[in-house]
Design an enzyme around this catalytic site. Structure first.
Site, short mmCIF file in Angstrom:
data_model
loop_
_atom_site.label_atom_id
_atom_site.label_comp_id
_atom_site.label_asym_id
_atom_site.label_seq_id
_atom_site.Cartn_x
_atom_site.Cartn_y
_atom_site.Cartn_z
N ASP A 139 0.85 -1.19 0.00
CA ASP A 139 0.00 0.00 0.00
C ASP A 139 0.89 1.24 0.00
OD1 ASP A 139 -1.99 -1.88 0.32
OD2 ASP A 139 -2.94 -0.91 2.04
N LYS A 202 -7.37 3.01 -2.88
CA LYS A 202 -7.73 2.94 -1.46
C LYS A 202 -8.03 4.35 -0.96
CE LYS A 202 -5.39 1.78 2.93
NZ LYS A 202 -4.16 1.20 3.52
N LYS A 238 -10.40 -0.45 -1.97
CA LYS A 238 -10.16 -0.68 -0.55
C LYS A 238 -10.57 0.55 0.23
CE LYS A 238 -6.58 -1.72 2.91
NZ LYS A 238 -5.18 -2.19 3.14
#
Length: 294
Positions: A139, A202, A238
């Protein structure tokens, strides 16, 4: 107009904040309760990237954290496990050593999380080191400063370099929607990230700015849908940053289902929830009793 501006200009994703807010209210009012079913709660548990990102994390605390995921497998064999453990990159080796559950991935935040403020060489090196240590997923954070300067080429190039450093590991790009604030900014950042190769986009780091919102999720999912229609490539979504209750998880599930459809929800391959508190709360609702397993 350069190619990055053209990508953005060609998008038809809604960017009117009032329209987005109204659409989210409509989706939740009409569809949330129909998703409050046991099988969906079990599914949501299986989408959790179980997270520990504290300054006090240590080799021992992360090992203990991962051991709880191992223990879940034997104590609740009838339930699916979490999707991944999400940790700082320097703890990937201990997680790789301790984790015994093959279906649970190791996710590392990297690229100078959460600010993304460093030399690109440092960001790329950190991503590469995490992958080399055994991270299945990475990430990273989009460079907000460059984005607000409208230096879209720099944003794109940095993300592309970090994606390349991920090699075969998933690359999830954090937009930090609380800092982006507007639907237009969220859409534009989504477009840049996906075109730079993001496997997921995300919402938030959960660290420096306001966390996730249903409105940002709606815009991101609309951008994912448009990108899929244009390219045929499925990009995951996400949500992270303050998602702690079953109701909140269900609300995001409902937005994803209504915008992207069941194709994104067949497994946890394209939908994740980054969380720490959610796991116990959701598990308690699945079991029908309060629990503090994790």
């Amino acid at each position: 107009m350069d190619k990055y501006q053209k990508l953005i200009a060609d998008s038809n994703v809604v960017t009117d904040d009032a329209v987005v807010a109204d659409k989210v209210k409509e989706i939740i009012a009409e569809h949330l309760e129909e998703n409050r079913r046991p099988e969906i709660l079990r599914y949501l548990f299986n989408t959790i990237d179980l997270t520990t990102l504290k300054s006090t994390d240590s080799q021992r605390s992360v090992a203990d954290f991962v051991e709880r995921v191992n223990a879940f497998e034997s104590e609740y064999p009838e339930l699916p496990n979490v999707a991944a453990v999400c940790i700082y990159p320097n703890f990937v080796p201990v997680a790789r050593t301790v984790l015994d559950v093959s279906e649970v991935d190791i996710c590392a935040v990297a690229g100078c999380f959460p600010s993304a403020q460093s030399f690109i060489e440092v960001k790329v090196a950190e991503v590469g080191l995490a992958v080399e240590a055994g991270a299945d997923e990475i990430d990273v954070v989009l460079s907000l400063g460059d984005f607000f300067d409208k230096d879209y080429e720099e944003v794109f190039d940095q993300l592309s370099e970090m994606k390349h450093s991920c090699r075969d590991s998933l690359c999830k790009v954090i937009l930090e929607t609380g800092a982006l604030k507007t639907a237009r900014n969220v859409r534009d950042a989504s477009i840049l990230a996906m075109n730079a190769g993001a496997d997921f986009i995300k919402t938030s780091t959960g660290k420096e700015n306001p966390g996730a919102s249903l409105e940002a999720a709606y815009v991101m999912c609309e951008a994912i849908k448009e990108y899929y229609e244009q390219t045929g490539r499925m990009v995951g979504f996400k949500v992270a940053g303050g998602v702690a209750t079953t109701d909140e998880a269900l609300a995001y599930y409902t937005v994803v289902k209504e915008v992207l459809g069941d194709k994104w929800l067949e497994t946890n391959e394209y939908f994740r929830i980054g969380a720490s508190r959610l796991a116990n709360n959701l598990l308690g609702d699945i079991l029908g009793r309060e629990t503090k397993f994790f």
